[in-house]
Design a protein around this motif. Structure first.
Motif, PDB file in Angstrom:
ATOM      1  N   ALA A 191     -35.760 -52.690  89.377  1.00 40.33           N
ATOM      2  CA  ALA A 191     -35.431 -53.992  89.948  1.00 40.33           C
ATOM      3  C   ALA A 191     -36.565 -54.989  89.726  1.00 40.33           C
ATOM      4  CB  ALA A 191     -35.132 -53.855  91.438  1.00 40.33           C
ATOM      5  N   LEU A 192     -37.790 -54.548  89.898  1.00 42.01           N
ATOM      6  CA  LEU A 192     -38.937 -55.426  89.678  1.00 42.01           C
ATOM      7  C   LEU A 192     -39.026 -55.863  88.221  1.00 42.01           C
ATOM      8  CD1 LEU A 192     -41.481 -56.812  90.721  1.00 42.01           C
ATOM      9  CD2 LEU A 192     -42.713 -54.675  90.348  1.00 42.01           C
ATOM     10  N   ALA A 193     -38.827 -54.932  87.300  1.00 44.42           N
ATOM     11  CA  ALA A 193     -38.881 -55.267  85.871  1.00 44.42           C
ATOM     12  C   ALA A 193     -37.780 -56.269  85.514  1.00 44.42           C
ATOM     13  CB  ALA A 193     -38.749 -54.002  85.028  1.00 44.42           C
ATOM     14  N   ALA A 194     -36.580 -56.076  86.074  1.00 51.68           N
ATOM     15  CA  ALA A 194     -35.482 -57.009  85.801  1.00 51.68           C
ATOM     16  C   ALA A 194     -35.797 -58.393  86.363  1.00 51.68           C
ATOM     17  CB  ALA A 194     -34.180 -56.472  86.385  1.00 51.68           C
ATOM     18  N   ALA A 195     -36.344 -58.433  87.572  1.00 48.52           N
ATOM     19  CA  ALA A 195     -36.704 -59.719  88.173  1.00 48.52           C
ATOM     20  C   ALA A 195     -37.801 -60.412  87.367  1.00 48.52           C
ATOM     21  CB  ALA A 195     -37.157 -59.513  89.621  1.00 48.52           C
ATOM     22  N   GLN A 196     -38.793 -59.665  86.930  1.00 51.68           N
ATOM     23  CA  GLN A 196     -39.858 -60.249  86.110  1.00 51.68           C
ATOM     24  C   GLN A 196     -39.302 -60.827  84.818  1.00 51.68           C
ATOM     25  OE1 GLN A 196     -42.582 -56.866  85.934  1.00 51.68           O
ATOM     26  NE2 GLN A 196     -44.164 -58.177  86.800  1.00 51.68           N
ATOM     27  N   GLU A 197     -38.412 -60.090  84.179  1.00 56.21           N
ATOM     28  CA  GLU A 197     -37.830 -60.577  82.929  1.00 56.21           C
ATOM     29  C   GLU A 197     -37.023 -61.843  83.161  1.00 56.21           C
ATOM     30  OE1 GLU A 197     -36.989 -61.289  79.129  1.00 56.21           O
ATOM     31  OE2 GLU A 197     -38.442 -59.815  79.847  1.00 56.21           O
ATOM     32  N   GLN A 198     -36.279 -61.883  84.271  1.00 59.24           N
ATOM     33  CA  GLN A 198     -35.497 -63.076  84.581  1.00 59.24           C
ATOM     34  C   GLN A 198     -36.409 -64.282  84.804  1.00 59.24           C
ATOM     35  OE1 GLN A 198     -32.503 -62.939  83.573  1.00 59.24           O
ATOM     36  NE2 GLN A 198     -31.364 -63.254  85.453  1.00 59.24           N
ATOM     37  N   VAL A 199     -37.442 -64.094  85.609  1.00 51.73           N
ATOM     38  CA  VAL A 199     -38.335 -65.212  85.946  1.00 51.73           C
ATOM     39  C   VAL A 199     -39.215 -65.578  84.757  1.00 51.73           C
ATOM     40  CG1 VAL A 199     -40.271 -65.910  87.400  1.00 51.73           C
ATOM     41  CG2 VAL A 199     -38.319 -64.726  88.403  1.00 51.73           C
ATOM     42  N   LEU A 200     -39.921 -64.600  84.220  1.00 50.56           N
ATOM     43  CA  LEU A 200     -40.839 -64.898  83.116  1.00 50.56           C
ATOM     44  C   LEU A 200     -40.097 -65.212  81.834  1.00 50.56           C
ATOM     45  CD1 LEU A 200     -43.636 -62.278  83.785  1.00 50.56           C
ATOM     46  CD2 LEU A 200     -43.605 -64.708  84.378  1.00 50.56           C
ATOM     47  N   GLY A 201     -38.921 -64.643  81.661  1.00 50.82           N
ATOM     48  CA  GLY A 201     -38.118 -64.957  80.486  1.00 50.82           C
ATOM     49  C   GLY A 201     -37.727 -66.415  80.476  1.00 50.82           C
ATOM     50  N   ARG A 202     -37.407 -66.937  81.636  1.00 50.46           N
ATOM     51  CA  ARG A 202     -37.060 -68.363  81.724  1.00 50.46           C
ATOM     52  C   ARG A 202     -38.290 -69.230  81.488  1.00 50.46           C
ATOM     53  NH1 ARG A 202     -33.560 -67.761  87.066  1.00 50.46           N
ATOM     54  NH2 ARG A 202     -31.843 -66.629  86.144  1.00 50.46           N
ATOM     55  N   VAL A 203     -39.391 -68.838  82.093  1.00 52.93           N
ATOM     56  CA  VAL A 203     -40.610 -69.617  81.960  1.00 52.93           C
ATOM     57  C   VAL A 203     -41.053 -69.689  80.503  1.00 52.93           C
ATOM     58  CG1 VAL A 203     -43.083 -69.658  82.529  1.00 52.93           C
ATOM     59  CG2 VAL A 203     -41.399 -69.191  84.308  1.00 52.93           C
ATOM     60  N   TYR A 204     -40.961 -68.557  79.813  1.00 53.60           N
ATOM     61  CA  TYR A 204     -41.426 -68.508  78.427  1.00 53.60           C
ATOM     62  C   TYR A 204     -40.294 -68.605  77.408  1.00 53.60           C
ATOM     63  CZ  TYR A 204     -45.786 -67.206  80.584  1.00 53.60           C
ATOM     64  OH  TYR A 204     -46.915 -67.213  81.355  1.00 53.60           O
ATOM     65  N   GLY A 205     -39.075 -68.970  77.889  1.00 50.45           N
ATOM     66  CA  GLY A 205     -37.970 -69.180  76.976  1.00 50.45           C
ATOM     67  C   GLY A 205     -37.394 -67.916  76.368  1.00 50.45           C
ATOM     68  N   ARG A 206     -37.524 -66.766  77.058  1.00 49.75           N
ATOM     69  CA  ARG A 206     -37.016 -65.504  76.506  1.00 49.75           C
ATOM     70  C   ARG A 206     -35.746 -65.040  77.201  1.00 49.75           C
ATOM     71  NH1 ARG A 206     -42.460 -63.562  77.498  1.00 49.75           N
ATOM     72  NH2 ARG A 206     -41.463 -62.274  79.057  1.00 49.75           N
ATOM     73  N   SER A 207     -35.159 -65.840  78.021  1.00 48.54           N
ATOM     74  CA  SER A 207     -33.982 -65.408  78.762  1.00 48.54           C
ATOM     75  C   SER A 207     -32.766 -65.352  77.852  1.00 48.54           C
ATOM     76  CB  SER A 207     -33.716 -66.390  79.903  1.00 48.54           C
ATOM     77  OG  SER A 207     -32.550 -66.019  80.603  1.00 48.54           O
ATOM     78  N   ASP A 208     -31.847 -64.471  78.164  1.00 46.21           N
ATOM     79  CA  ASP A 208     -30.580 -64.415  77.443  1.00 46.21           C
ATOM     80  C   ASP A 208     -29.734 -65.645  77.771  1.00 46.21           C
ATOM     81  OD1 ASP A 208     -31.219 -61.979  76.354  1.00 46.21           O
ATOM     82  OD2 ASP A 208     -30.191 -60.831  77.916  1.00 46.21           O
ATOM     83  N   ARG A 209     -30.034 -66.275  78.904  1.00 47.36           N
ATOM     84  CA  ARG A 209     -29.289 -67.441  79.352  1.00 47.36           C
ATOM     85  C   ARG A 209     -29.857 -68.681  78.675  1.00 47.36           C
ATOM     86  NH1 ARG A 209     -30.320 -71.204  83.102  1.00 47.36           N
ATOM     87  NH2 ARG A 209     -32.212 -70.201  83.836  1.00 47.36           N
ATOM     88  N   PRO A 210     -28.994 -69.551  78.154  1.00 55.14           N
ATOM     89  CA  PRO A 210     -29.523 -70.778  77.548  1.00 55.14           C
ATOM     90  C   PRO A 210     -30.255 -71.609  78.600  1.00 55.14           C
ATOM     91  CG  PRO A 210     -27.147 -70.562  77.183  1.00 55.14           C
ATOM     92  CD  PRO A 210     -27.560 -69.458  78.103  1.00 55.14           C
ATOM     93  N   MET A 211     -31.329 -72.246  78.186  1.00 53.69           N
ATOM     94  CA  MET A 211     -32.090 -73.077  79.115  1.00 53.69           C
ATOM     95  C   MET A 211     -31.321 -74.362  79.387  1.00 53.69           C
ATOM     96  SD  MET A 211     -36.011 -72.555  77.817  1.00 53.69           S
ATOM     97  CE  MET A 211     -36.651 -73.718  78.972  1.00 53.69           C
ATOM     98  N   GLY A 212     -31.213 -74.724  80.664  1.00 51.36           N
ATOM     99  CA  GLY A 212     -30.550 -75.967  81.047  1.00 51.36           C
ATOM    100  C   GLY A 212     -31.580 -77.048  81.339  1.00 51.36           C
ATOM    101  N   PRO A 213     -31.110 -78.237  81.745  1.00 48.92           N
ATOM    102  CA  PRO A 213     -32.026 -79.356  82.031  1.00 48.92           C
ATOM    103  C   PRO A 213     -33.065 -79.013  83.104  1.00 48.92           C
ATOM    104  CG  PRO A 213     -29.741 -80.116  81.992  1.00 48.92           C
ATOM    105  CD  PRO A 213     -29.724 -78.617  81.864  1.00 48.92           C
ATOM    106  N   ALA A 214     -32.670 -78.273  84.130  1.00 49.01           N
ATOM    107  CA  ALA A 214     -33.627 -77.914  85.192  1.00 49.01           C
ATOM    108  C   ALA A 214     -34.728 -77.017  84.623  1.00 49.01           C
ATOM    109  CB  ALA A 214     -32.918 -77.218  86.340  1.00 49.01           C
ATOM    110  N   ASP A 215     -34.372 -76.106  83.733  1.00 47.70           N
ATOM    111  CA  ASP A 215     -35.371 -75.229  83.112  1.00 47.70           C
ATOM    112  C   ASP A 215     -36.345 -76.049  82.268  1.00 47.70           C
ATOM    113  OD1 ASP A 215     -32.701 -72.974  82.588  1.00 47.70           O
ATOM    114  OD2 ASP A 215     -34.286 -72.742  84.084  1.00 47.70           O
ATOM    115  N   ARG A 216     -35.824 -77.031  81.554  1.00 41.55           N
ATOM    116  CA  ARG A 216     -36.692 -77.855  80.681  1.00 41.55           C
ATOM    117  C   ARG A 216     -37.663 -78.686  81.526  1.00 41.55           C
ATOM    118  NH1 ARG A 216     -31.791 -78.022  78.095  1.00 41.55           N
ATOM    119  NH2 ARG A 216     -31.780 -76.877  76.154  1.00 41.55           N
TER     120      ARG A 216
END
Length: 181
Positions: A150-175
């Motif tokens: 669970a911790l690894a998944a949460a880290q990937e979700q948070v840090l993936g968004r921060v560093y642009g590695r998320s599977d989810r496309p970045m939206g205006p709020a992310d930018r």
């Protein structure tokens, strides 16, 4: 190579579901716990002890009595090692693991009694002999494993968004978050 193999759906390592050990893998009750788990889990240790005439309430109690040299309890431990070795041999033939870790109540309660017996049984029934160790996490191994995933998944979700590695496309709020120093 030092990495925990999780498999395509995250279920790798769930050897309790191997269709070995005598339980009918088609039976819904067996499918819930797994045939191998039914054959080698704590309830199986208690069941075998009772069948052999030892009034046991838990696997931990069976292992404690075996440590005191009780011949019936030692027979139960020997049978447990034989059954565990069959499952380990099946996994070793397919995955060739370097290490197999005994966790949960069996590892915590009787791992010290089982290690040498498992080595003997693996030599007798398989050309593959992974190292077998007892988990340092004791009865809480499953809980710690779930927390780590669970911790690894949460880290990937948070840090993936921060560093642009998320599977989810970045939206205006992310930018906007990315633009803030």
């Amino acid at each position: 190579g030092g990495e925990l193999y999780r498999g395509a759906s995250g279920s790798a390592g769930e050897i309790g579901y191997l269709p070995v050990g005598g339980g009918d893998p088609h039976d819904p009750a067996t499918r819930r716990t797994g045939a191998f788990e039914a054959a080698v889990g704590a309830e199986a240790v208690v069941r075998l002890a009772r069948e052999l005439g030892l009034a046991a309430r838990s696997a931990k109690q069976v292992f404690a009595v075996a440590r005191r040299g009780d011949p019936v309890a030692l027979r139960v431990v020997d049978q447990e090692a034989r059954r565990l070795a069959l499952g380990i041999a099946a996994v070793a033939a397919v995955l060739d693991p370097e290490l197999v870790v005994l966790g949960g109540g069996i590892g915590a309660g009787g791992g010290d009694l089982l290690l040498d017996l498992l080595a003997r049984e693996l030599r007798a029934c398989s050309p593959f002999r992974p190292r077998v160790a007892v988990s340092a996490l004791g009865d809480e191994a499953v809980l710690y494993g779930a927390l780590a995933i669970a911790l690894a998944a949460a880290q990937e979700q948070v840090l993936g968004r921060v560093y642009g590695r998320s599977d989810r496309p970045m939206g205006p709020a992310d930018r906007r978050k990315e633009a803030v120093p």
